[in-house]
Design an enzyme around this catalytic site. Sequence first.
Site, PDB file in Angstrom:
ATOM      1  CB  CYS A  72      21.817   8.776  26.438  1.00 12.21           C
ATOM      2  SG  CYS A  72      20.979   8.650  24.857  1.00 12.21           S
ATOM      3  CB  CYS A 102      22.777  11.178  23.856  1.00 14.29           C
ATOM      4  SG  CYS A 102      21.107  10.997  24.505  1.00 14.29           S
TER       5      CYS A 102
END
Length: 98
Positions: free
Chosen positions: A23, A26
């Site tokens: 991600c 993230c």
Amino acid sequence: MSSFNDIISQKTPVLVDFKADWCGPCKMMAPILKEVKDHYKEKLKIVKIDIDQNPAVAQKFGIRGVPTMILFKDGQSAWRQSGVMQANELISVLNAYV
């Protein structure tokens, strides 16, 4: 899962960052969370949970997108947000709980 429950049931508020290695957003949260941790020092604990390595925990809390942050206070979910937040925004929100 009892160890996760032990972590979120501490007296100190716990911000859980549900994330994944794949991600991109993230990865953007990592330095932001470090800044937040430096701001609060011992007043706030930050825990990162990889949803791919801990699917049962992610499922229990209905994590459908990452990053998702949940603030636990006395073992209860007090605040929740998905997506990237800037450090000053996050600190502003967390001040109500920490």
